[in-house]
Scaffold this active site. Structure first.
Site, PDB file in Angstrom:
ATOM      1  CD  GLU B 176       1.004   0.475   2.887  1.00  0.00           C
ATOM      2  OE1 GLU B 176       0.878   1.728   2.851  1.00  0.00           O
ATOM      3  OE2 GLU B 176       2.058  -0.104   3.221  1.00  0.00           O
ATOM      4  CD  GLU B 332       7.057   2.599  -2.416  1.00  0.00           C
ATOM      5  OE1 GLU B 332       7.783   1.882  -3.133  1.00  0.00           O
ATOM      6  OE2 GLU B 332       7.251   3.821  -2.267  1.00  0.00           O
TER       7      GLU B 332
END
Lengths: 368, 368
Positions: B176, B332
């Site tokens: 995310e 990420e």
């Protein structure tokens, strides 16, 4: 070609602090919060210091797998009989061992070395013969090898790696196989750090409590015989070749030489477990600059491994902590092969990431 | 296509104990000392239990990267301004972020999802639009989203992954990006485990002491407002959708749905850091079978992450310890991408290694 140990020792360069500073500066300009890649960033800086390149290239990867037998196996210190060493060489050649699968996964070539196997192993194009003798002496009662044999094995390992570097080699993982060799690793570690065998002897590939107590006694006997028991620590550092000859093994000598030659070419060395780390103790005593080129792939289940890594400065305090902690106790460079993708990924980050200005991403909030 | 949350919850299968036993038996017949690959062996058994296959295939790998904004960013809980979220989407699309380099290193495709970014991001063929709204509410003062929005975001994530599975997907990493989302992760974790915010709130991408104290206060305010402060722990477990709506985020909802859909297809899920693990808390409360399909790639520098992992049983005691501990705090999916090669290597070991009888290697010494 290295013809003397002195030439090999002198060839190992120190860390390149300019390249390390360049890598640090580039990391801080990439589109991520500074320091957010944690240990991977510390790894990147050390890789630059070793290679001398801000953005290293690890496209040519190899795993040096050195195999030898150990006279101390007759003492019953391993869960497996000595015949397994030769059988495993055949398994490595056939591609069926753990390291074969892991090397394919890491896209690394295996350089398989007979450093002194007792069994008759047929010739094979993938088997490099570097044995200066077949099997080492039983360290409980005699030296593992003579000083001349130790030197010859070191230089053979070094010249093999030097030739591999000429063909193309950017990253070298080191591994080993040899029934009973954790006993030698424990003896070497005790000699170098001055620790009692209860801190350096472990269960190897899986011995029971009775065999463990016996392994303590055998290792203690070896240290006493060789004159490197506890109080002789400084003595060990001054005479690494003597320690190797008294307590080491043929694959350990080969690996120590291989590490020095890789470092001489600024090729980073990815250590595997306890045995390769004990070989690094020898090599670093011969050439202290070596430690700048050593990378700990993992911390194994062997209790002495952590002590040996600490002695080499391969710890979090030095920004050089082992990359993995998976309770591995196989050897064969299995941990080094598992960690290899972390090094190749680290190099890609530095090569491929955008900087803040390139990507049009705002730097940190001025408010905080 | 999932049209209701109930259907999605019911689709998640339990661990396949037959496949797990098959993997354990095969591991013990391969040419290595039993148990010598440590945590990798425990990983292999859990992968079999998740996939239902003794020898799983992970050749089709993807990284789901869900991005959204968070109203709580206006409280000044992050070191970066909210505008960075949209800028990073552009960076992901251009291939310049850390996860782009790491996905290439892991040979995994990225599925990039706009789950609710505030900034205007131009359309792009690689950007999947699943936003049910642009940015969530400021959880310190209002719910993050309505229950209908939470359900819609969950189902959107689930149906995206279901479609990806139909195209071919064996292993899903989840990640995310969203400025201020560690505040939501901390609030969710506190709600589920009943811990004070001092145990669940960390420095995110790198805030100072003053901002950290402020982040404690903001998170506490959110928990009090929503009625999930400390003593309400059991309440949270009974109402995961309510917790998500009150304290979550749009990418967190999308990821929770994605995990349930992956598990429904017996696709193992590789969690990244604190935020994806908080999404797993939601998803596992919705469907407890989910935990059999969750794999912790790493334990991050965020203090609450370890608590959330423990709540999910992703610990050494359950044979499911995080694979890496590298002090990562980027998000990420960076940690998941770094760990992915360990899973593919694990599958190769089972597929490619020879058995003792095949290789003609002697089993353990009868003496020991």
């Amino acid at each position: 070609m290295y013809t003397s140990l002195e030439a090999l020792r002198a060839a190992v360069p120190p860390a390149d602090s300019t390249a390390a500073a360049g890598a640090r500066a580039r990391l801080d300009d990439l589109t991520k919060p500074q320091g957010s890649l944690g240990q991977i960033e510390r790894l990147i800086v050390r890789l630059a210091a070793s290679t001398g390149q801000v953005i290293p290239d690890f496209s040519q990867r190899a795993i040096l797998l050195a195999v030898a037998d150990h006279g101390v196996a007759v003492e019953g210190v391993s869960a497996y009989p000595q015949v397994v060493t030769g059988q495993m060489v055949q398994n490595f050649l056939a591609g069926g061992a753990a390291i074969n699968a892991l090397a394919r996964a890491a896209d690394a070539r295996i350089i398989l070395v007979d450093a002194g196997v007792v069994a008759d192993v047929p010739d094979h194009p993938d088997l490099r013969r570097l044995a200066v003798r077949r099997g080492s002496g039983n360290i409980a009662h005699e030296p593992a090898m003579t000083a001349d044999e130790a030197t010859a094995a070191l230089l053979a390992g070094a010249n093999l790696v030097r030739a591999e570097c000429e063909q193309g080699l950017d990253l070298l993982a080191v591994g080993e196989m040899g029934i009973a060799n954790t006993t030698c690793a424990a003896a070497l570690t005790s000699a170098f750090i001055g620790a009692d065998v209860r801190a350096t002897v472990g269960r190897g590939t899986g011995i029971d409590d009775v065999t463990l107590a016996h392994k303590w006694a055998v290792t203690t006997a070896a240290l006493r015989r060789a004159g490197f028991h506890q109080t002789r620590r400084e003595h060990a550092h001054d005479q690494p070749l003597s320690v190797l000859g008294e307590l080491g093994g043929l694959e350990i000598a080969t690996l120590a030489g291989a590490m020095l030659a890789a470092a001489a070419q600024r090729v980073p060395i990815l250590l595997d477990g306890y045995i390769t780390t004990s070989a690094a103790l020898i090599a670093a005593a011969l050439a202290p600059n070596l430690t700048a080129h050593l990378f700990a792939s993992h911390q194994s289940a062997e209790p002495g491994h952590a002590l040996a890594l600490e002695h080499l400065g391969l710890t979090a305090a030095h920004g050089a902590a082992p990359l993995l902690r998976l309770d591995l106790r196989l050897g064969e460079a299995s941990g080094a092969a598992l960690a290899m993708p972390l090094l190749t990924a680290a190099a890609r980050l530095l090569r491929e990431m955008a900087t803040f200005s390139q990507a049009g991403v705002s730097a940190r909030d001025a408010q905080s």
